[in-house]
Design a protein around this motif. Structure first.
Motif, short mmCIF file in Angstrom:
data_model
loop_
_atom_site.label_atom_id
_atom_site.label_comp_id
_atom_site.label_asym_id
_atom_site.label_seq_id
_atom_site.Cartn_x
_atom_site.Cartn_y
_atom_site.Cartn_z
N ILE A 217 0.88 -1.24 0.17
CA ILE A 217 0.09 0.06 0.13
C ILE A 217 0.73 1.25 -0.17
CG2 ILE A 217 -1.73 1.23 1.23
CD1 ILE A 217 -2.84 -1.46 2.34
N ALA A 218 1.85 1.20 0.88
CA ALA A 218 2.95 2.38 0.90
C ALA A 218 3.21 2.75 -0.49
CB ALA A 218 3.85 2.06 1.85
N GLU A 219 3.76 1.65 -1.15
CA GLU A 219 4.32 1.91 -2.64
C GLU A 219 3.50 2.24 -3.62
OE1 GLU A 219 8.37 -0.66 -1.67
OE2 GLU A 219 6.80 -1.80 -3.04
N LEU A 220 2.12 1.54 -3.42
CA LEU A 220 1.23 2.08 -4.36
C LEU A 220 0.76 3.55 -4.26
CD1 LEU A 220 -1.77 -0.59 -4.00
CD2 LEU A 220 -0.44 0.44 -6.33
N LEU A 221 0.84 4.06 -3.08
CA LEU A 221 0.61 5.57 -2.87
C LEU A 221 1.70 6.52 -2.51
CD1 LEU A 221 -2.47 4.82 -0.25
CD2 LEU A 221 -2.68 5.16 -2.68
N ASN A 222 2.93 6.03 -2.85
CA ASN A 222 4.15 6.68 -2.81
C ASN A 222 4.13 7.65 -1.40
OD1 ASN A 222 5.34 6.43 -5.18
ND2 ASN A 222 3.82 7.88 -6.25
N VAL A 223 3.96 6.74 -0.32
CA VAL A 223 3.89 7.26 1.09
C VAL A 223 5.36 7.27 1.47
CG1 VAL A 223 4.15 6.36 3.41
CG2 VAL A 223 1.93 5.87 2.09
N ASN A 224 5.64 8.32 2.26
CA ASN A 224 7.11 8.87 2.51
C ASN A 224 7.15 8.93 3.91
OD1 ASN A 224 5.93 11.07 2.81
ND2 ASN A 224 6.64 12.26 1.06
N GLU A 225 6.00 8.83 4.61
CA GLU A 225 6.29 8.93 6.20
C GLU A 225 4.97 8.12 6.74
OE1 GLU A 225 5.33 13.18 7.51
OE2 GLU A 225 5.04 12.37 9.48
N ALA A 226 5.54 7.52 8.12
CA ALA A 226 4.51 6.64 8.54
C ALA A 226 4.44 6.85 10.14
CB ALA A 226 4.92 5.17 8.64
N LEU A 227 3.16 6.99 10.57
CA LEU A 227 2.99 7.48 11.85
C LEU A 227 2.43 6.18 12.89
CD1 LEU A 227 2.97 9.34 14.36
CD2 LEU A 227 0.82 10.44 13.35
N LEU A 228 3.16 5.38 13.39
CA LEU A 228 2.49 4.25 13.98
C LEU A 228 2.61 3.99 15.56
CD1 LEU A 228 4.85 2.04 11.63
CD2 LEU A 228 2.60 2.79 11.38
N LYS A 229 1.84 3.04 15.85
CA LYS A 229 1.40 3.01 17.43
C LYS A 229 2.47 2.46 18.07
CE LYS A 229 -0.94 2.51 21.07
NZ LYS A 229 0.20 2.72 22.13
N GLU A 230 3.30 2.92 18.80
CA GLU A 230 4.33 2.48 19.64
C GLU A 230 3.98 1.08 20.61
OE1 GLU A 230 7.49 2.01 19.97
OE2 GLU A 230 7.89 4.27 20.05
N GLY A 231 5.08 0.35 20.62
CA GLY A 231 4.79 -0.81 21.53
C GLY A 231 4.30 -2.01 20.76
N SER A 232 3.74 -1.84 19.90
CA SER A 232 3.00 -2.96 19.05
C SER A 232 4.10 -3.91 18.26
CB SER A 232 1.83 -2.53 18.01
OG SER A 232 1.81 -3.38 16.92
N PRO A 233 3.74 -5.19 18.49
CA PRO A 233 4.79 -6.15 17.76
C PRO A 233 4.76 -6.08 16.02
CG PRO A 233 2.92 -7.28 18.36
CD PRO A 233 2.68 -5.91 19.20
N SER A 234 3.70 -5.29 15.43
CA SER A 234 3.80 -4.69 14.34
C SER A 234 4.16 -3.51 14.05
CB SER A 234 2.29 -4.93 13.60
OG SER A 234 1.85 -6.23 13.64
N CYS A 235 3.50 -2.37 14.76
CA CYS A 235 3.88 -1.09 14.77
C CYS A 235 4.55 -0.33 15.36
CB CYS A 235 2.47 -0.44 14.82
SG CYS A 235 1.13 -0.91 13.35
N GLY A 236 5.18 -0.96 16.48
CA GLY A 236 6.23 -0.32 17.47
C GLY A 236 7.32 0.15 16.66
N CYS A 237 7.86 1.32 16.95
CA CYS A 237 8.95 2.08 16.40
C CYS A 237 10.14 2.10 17.18
CB CYS A 237 8.50 3.39 15.92
SG CYS A 237 7.02 3.65 15.00
#
Ligand code: SF4
Length: 137
Positions: free
Chosen positions: A81-101
Motif C-alpha cells: 500500500i505504501a508503495e502504491l500511494l508513494n508514502v514517505n512517512e508513517a505514524l505508528l502505534k508505539e509498543g506493538s509487535p507490528s507497529c512499534g517504532c
C-alpha cells in the motif's frame, strides 16, 4: 501521503476489539493526506485476537501459537500500500509487535518493554520510509 496505524484514528482494530484513538494524532494529521492501515488485520488475524509478542525471530501469541506468518504477511501488505500511494512517512502505534517504532514488549507477556521495533515498522524503514511513533508527536 502519510501511512497511519488505523487504531490511532479510532478504528477498532486493536487485539481487544477497541482502538487507541489519539487526539494528538488527529491534530497532527489535520490538513494532511493520510491512509489508515492495520497490518495485523491485513495479515489475516481476527479482531479481537490473542495478544502477541516478539520472541526472538518469531511472533508468538499468549497461547503459545506461532503467528509469525500473519505478521510478515501484514507487513508486506502495508509496504504494498505504501508503495502504491508513494508514502514517505508513517505514524505508528508505539509498543506493538507490528507497529512499534522504538519499543516492544519483551516476549515474556509480563508487561515489560525493551528497545526494539515491530515487523511492519522495520519493513517500512528498510524501504526508506520515515517512521515515527505516536509517542514522538
Ligand atoms: S497492528 Fe498496528 S494498526 Fe493494527 S491494532 Fe495493532 S498497533 Fe494498531
Amino acid at each position: 501521503m502519510i501511512l497511519v496505524s488505523a487504531c490511532l484514528l479510532g478504528v477498532d482494530c486493536k487485539y481487544s476489539g477497541k482502538s487507541n484513538d489519539s487526539e494528538a494524532v488527529r491534530d497532527y494529521l489535520k490538513g494532511k493526506i493520510f491512509v489508515p492501515v492495520c497490518p495485523e488485520q491485513l495479515g489475516g488475524l481476527p479482531t479481537p485476537r490473542p495478544t502477541c509478542e516478539i520472541v526472538g525471530d518469531r511472533v508468538i501469541n499468549e497461547h503459545g501459537e506461532d503467528c509469525t506468518m500473519q505478521f510478515v504477511k501484514g507487513a508486506e501488505e502495508v509496504v504494498k500500500i505504501a508503495e502504491l500511494l508513494n508514502v514517505n512517512e508513517a505514524l505508528l502505534k508505539e509498543g506493538s509487535p507490528s507497529c512499534g517504532c522504538n519499543r516492544i514488549y519483551d516476549g515474556t507477556f509480563s508487561g515489560s518493554k525493551i528497545a526494539g521495533a515491530g515487523l511492519t515498522a522495520k519493513m517500512l524503514k528498510s524501504r526508506g520510509i520515515l517512521v515515527m511513533s505516536d509517542e514522538e508527536l
